[in-house]
Scaffold this active site. Structure first.
Site, PDB file in Angstrom:
ATOM      1  N   HIS A 407       0.816  -1.217   0.000  1.00  0.00           N
ATOM      2  CA  HIS A 407       0.000   0.000   0.000  1.00  0.00           C
ATOM      3  C   HIS A 407       0.853   1.271   0.000  1.00  0.00           C
ATOM      4  O   HIS A 407       0.325   2.372  -0.183  1.00  0.00           O
ATOM      5  CB  HIS A 407      -0.937  -0.002   1.211  1.00  0.00           C
ATOM      6  N   ASP A 411      -2.131   1.906  -4.703  1.00  0.00           N
ATOM      7  CA  ASP A 411      -3.393   2.312  -4.089  1.00  0.00           C
ATOM      8  C   ASP A 411      -4.452   1.251  -4.337  1.00  0.00           C
ATOM      9  O   ASP A 411      -4.354   0.437  -5.266  1.00  0.00           O
ATOM     10  CB  ASP A 411      -3.860   3.652  -4.665  1.00  0.00           C
TER      11      ASP A 411
END
Length: 436
Positions: A407, A411
């Protein structure tokens, strides 16, 4: 009588040390020339260390899990004659405690793919003789007496629930072979799930298993990945009915020299197309330098379970391989990994990884990213489920993709776009083969 010191040999690859993963002997044991004394592990291989002389074990130079430098004293034997240790040096070696061996340090960044244990070069042993019935009927060894067996034999016995003390080996010095285990099983030896007589009995044993060798390397890499990468997980179900029909047809009509297709070569080809549109996922993140390296070549790691543990052989340049070429290379690497003959180059360099447990893949999983990559695609099992087509429920073959992403780099939107593109390609497999 004299003393003879066996030192850690140069096991190749230009390494300076190796990890001690198994002792085959203990202090007081009598050993013969060519009898295996210990097993050590490098980054890519497990190597057995044989004795070069006959003698009695006086001293062991390291604990299991310790890193032993090449050329360091490994074991000391009492032998006939003068031995190879000069007066004065004997006392120096004898006074050195086992803890003096270099302890296994906490590793920094681990190689991209977990290493695999190659087949060790066997020691030159006397020809094996036929396994006699006495091998099966013999009484178990005394408690604390360690049977002689190679690491692969011990692993097989542990997986089968067999106590090697129950088997008298047919090899030199009673060394137990795979043939001895086969004979033991054939004659009704102890197996898990066997019938027990009498009432249930409470058991209080606690087995202590030191984490060493490949298992420790896997543990270190998993801890590194989970401690440094904030994982985001995304799951999606895919209707692979049409894909399975195509796979069945291709397998039926395949050439004799072609392997049988699994779903993985199709997924690999679909990933190549999807990554061309989403190149940020075909990458590694050097978080120490703060740099993301995006790769033009697609090097797909395939997480594979082997008798030695989890390894990740890599199909290099998947973008340059068609469906059958992908399948051939995948099969070759899988066979090499399971046999323990995969090279270091074949186990490193992946830019994205597939994790699949095949038919036992469950409904959903949470795969751990192969550090320092930024994505891993998890494949779950195919199951027939009822799907509403607008007028009625119809049986369809459904497979879930359970995937994880870094992450810090990827995204949630990017992850979803990539997986949805894979879903489209797999549900309409003709698109996989459309150029452009």
């Amino acid at each position: 009588m004299g003393e003879y010191v066996i030192k850690m040999p140069d096991v190749g690859e230009g390494i300076a040390e190796a990890e001690l993963v198994e002792w085959q002997v203990k202090v007081g044991d009598l050993v013969r020339e060519d009898m295996v004394l210990a097993a050590v592990m490098t980054d890519k291989a497990t190597v057995e260390i044989p004795s070069s002389v006959n003698g009695e074990v006086l001293w062991l130079g390291a604990d299991l899990g310790a890193k032993v430098a090449i050329g360091a004293p490994l074991i000391r034997l009492k032998v006939e004659g003068d031995g190879n240790v000069v007066a004065g040096a004997v006392a120096e070696i004898a006074e050195a405690p086992m803890e003096a061996a270099t302890p296994a340090p906490k590793q920094e960044a681990v190689a991209v793919a977990a290493p695999v244990m190659e087949k060790a070069k066997p020691a030159t042993l006397a020809p094996s003789r036929p396994v006699a019935s006495a091998t099966i009927a013999a009484a178990p060894r005394a408690e604390g007496e360690k049977p002689l067996a190679s690491p692969s034999v011990r692993l097989r016995a542990r997986d089968a629930g067999i106590d090697l003390r129950q088997i008298i080996g047919s090899g030199p010095a009673g060394r137990i072979s795979h043939e001895d285990i086969d004979a033991f099983i054939a004659h009704g030896g102890s197996q898990p799930g066997g019938i027990r007589s009498g009432a249930p009995v409470a058991r209080t044993e606690v087995e202590e298993i030191k984490v060493i060798g490949l298992r420790r390397k896997i543990a270190e890499k998993m801890a590194l990945s989970k401690s440094r990468i904030p994982h985001i997980m995304y799951a999606e179900e895919v209707d692979v009915t049409a894909l399975e029909e195509l796979r069945t047809t291709l397998n039926r009509d395949k050439k004799a020299d072609h392997p049988r297709l699994t779903i993985l070569p199709f997924l690999m080809r679909a990933m190549v197309k999807a990554l061309a549109e989403n190149p940020q996922l075909n990458a590694r993140y050097d978080d120490d330098a703060g740099v993301v390296h995006r790769y033009a070549g697609v090097h797909i790691g395939i997480a594979a379970q082997t008798p030695a543990g989890l390894v990740v052989p890599v199909v290099k340049h998947a973008e340059a391989r068609n469906l059958w070429e992908s399948a051939i290379e995948l099969n070759r690497l899988s066979d090499a990994a399971k046999a323990g003959t995969a090279s270091r180059d074949e186990l490193s360099g992946s830019t994205i990884t597939i994790s699949s447990l095949g038919a036992i893949g469950g409904i959903i999983s949470t795969p751990v990213i192969n550090y320092p990559e930024v994505a891993i695609i998890g494949v779950n099992k195919i199951a027939v489920r009822p799907v509403w087509d607008g007028t009625a429920f119809v049986p369809r073959k459904i497979m879930n993709l359970s995937s994880s992403f870094d992450h810090r780099v990827i995204d949630g939107w990017d992850a979803a776009v990539f997986i949805q593109r894979l879903k489209t390609l797999l549900e309409t497999p003709a698109l996989i083969f459309v150029e452009g």
